[in-house]
Design an enzyme around this catalytic site. Structure first.
Site, PDB file in Angstrom:
ATOM      1  N   TYR A  49       0.646   0.779   8.433  1.00  6.54           N
ATOM      2  CA  TYR A  49       1.761   0.456   7.370  1.00  6.54           C
ATOM      3  C   TYR A  49       0.896  -0.253   6.217  1.00  6.54           C
ATOM      4  O   TYR A  49       1.454   0.117   4.950  1.00  6.54           O
ATOM      5  CB  TYR A  49       2.754  -0.828   7.891  1.00  6.54           C
ATOM      6  CG  TYR A  49       3.794  -1.049   6.883  1.00  6.54           C
ATOM      7  CD1 TYR A  49       4.796  -0.376   6.649  1.00  6.54           C
ATOM      8  CD2 TYR A  49       3.889  -2.487   6.172  1.00  6.54           C
ATOM      9  CE1 TYR A  49       5.686  -0.589   5.842  1.00  6.54           C
ATOM     10  CE2 TYR A  49       4.662  -2.414   5.316  1.00  6.54           C
ATOM     11  CZ  TYR A  49       5.689  -1.891   5.013  1.00  6.54           C
ATOM     12  OH  TYR A  49       6.829  -2.236   4.256  1.00  6.54           O
ATOM     13  N   LYS A  79       0.816   1.639   2.605  1.00  5.30           N
ATOM     14  CA  LYS A  79       1.350   0.839   1.219  1.00  5.30           C
ATOM     15  C   LYS A  79       0.255   0.669   0.232  1.00  5.30           C
ATOM     16  O   LYS A  79       0.490   0.916  -0.686  1.00  5.30           O
ATOM     17  CB  LYS A  79       2.138  -0.371   1.668  1.00  5.30           C
ATOM     18  CG  LYS A  79       3.255  -0.225   2.483  1.00  5.30           C
ATOM     19  CD  LYS A  79       4.252   0.661   1.695  1.00  5.30           C
ATOM     20  CE  LYS A  79       5.799   0.626   2.409  1.00  5.30           C
ATOM     21  NZ  LYS A  79       6.533   1.356   1.709  1.00  5.30           N
TER      22      LYS A  79
END
Length: 257
Positions: free
Chosen positions: A161, A165
């Site tokens: 993640y 991002k």
């Protein structure tokens, strides 16, 4: 100039991915409340229909389009349907994505690919298609990507993640550089911890309360805390802003840094 004028989105057509719940649903409602006609995009049709009804009841205009952001054919149909209903999309909000909580050594290749595809690949391909259509129509527009505070400081168990991002932040900069002179602005919002239905139980747990105490402002983000930054980046109020990632986290990055 009055705030109500520079933040007004009347005449704009917005498309919000991941609009069935959480931040995406709020983004769609805020855009509609400020004059944009909004296409609501997600996989859960019943959620989209409910949101559309709320927006219409409040005086806004919206359509619901069921689509998986990883399905390229569905992406094209979504833009086509939105154009048929409202015209060219001029505000694209790439909000769809998924979180993960698996330690790096335990993560499968499938899970790694899933997170990167949802949280980074989809942002690129929807931005690419949205920008192509804006330029073909001779329309100026704004693309707003949802990044995360974890693009700047990581925690255990969020490797995929955080990498995705961080990629969104760099992708935002790269696209802004290529599209600025053509009239398409590209920016990102990097939220800290916000309470949503997906994470509410965790954030209310003992571990969550420990995390809250580490945030300089002493609280998690709540409904409404992203409204202003979204409107700034989507509207003419942010007409000279591109390539930026605006962090909205109660000071969390300061603490992490």
């Amino acid at each position: 100039m009055k705030a109500g004028t520079i933040f007004d989105l009347t005449g704009d057509v917005a498309l919000v991915t991941g609009a069935s719940s959480g931040l995406g649903a709020r983004f769609a409602e805020v855009l509609a409340a400020n004059g944009a006609r909004v296409a609501l995009v997600a996989r859960r049709r019943e959620r989209l229909d409910s949101l559309r009804e709320r927006i219409v009841a409040a005086g806004g205009t919206a359509i619901a389009v069921e689509a998986d952001v990883l399905d390229r054919a569905a992406m094209l149909r979504t833009f086509d349907r939105t154009e048929a209903a409202f015209g060219t999309v001029t505000v694209l909000v790439n909000n769809a994505g998924a979180a993960q909580g698996v330690r790096a050594l335990d993560m499968s290749e499938e899970e790694w690919r899933r997170i990167l595809s949802l949280d980074l690949d989809s942002v690129f391909f929807w931005s690419q298609e949205g920008a192509r259509r804006m330029l073909a129509a001779g329309a100026k527009g704004s693309i707003v990507n949802t990044a995360s505070v974890l693009a700047f400081g990581v925690s255990k168990g969020v490797a995929a993640y955080a990498v995705a991002k961080a990629g969104v932040v760099q992708l935002t900069r790269a696209l802004s550089l290529e599209l600025a002179f053509k009239g398409v602005r590209v920016n990102a919002i990097a939220p800290g911890w916000f309470v949503t239905e997906i994470n509410r139980t965790f954030l209310e747990s003992e571990k969550g309360q420990e995390m809250k105490r580490a945030i300089p402002m002493g609280r998690f983000g709540s409904e409404g805390d992203l409204d202003g930054v979204l409107l700034l980046l989507a509207s003419k109020a942010g007409g000279y802003i591109t390539g930026a990632t605006l962090i909205v986290d109660g000071g969390q990055v300061i603490e992490v840094g």
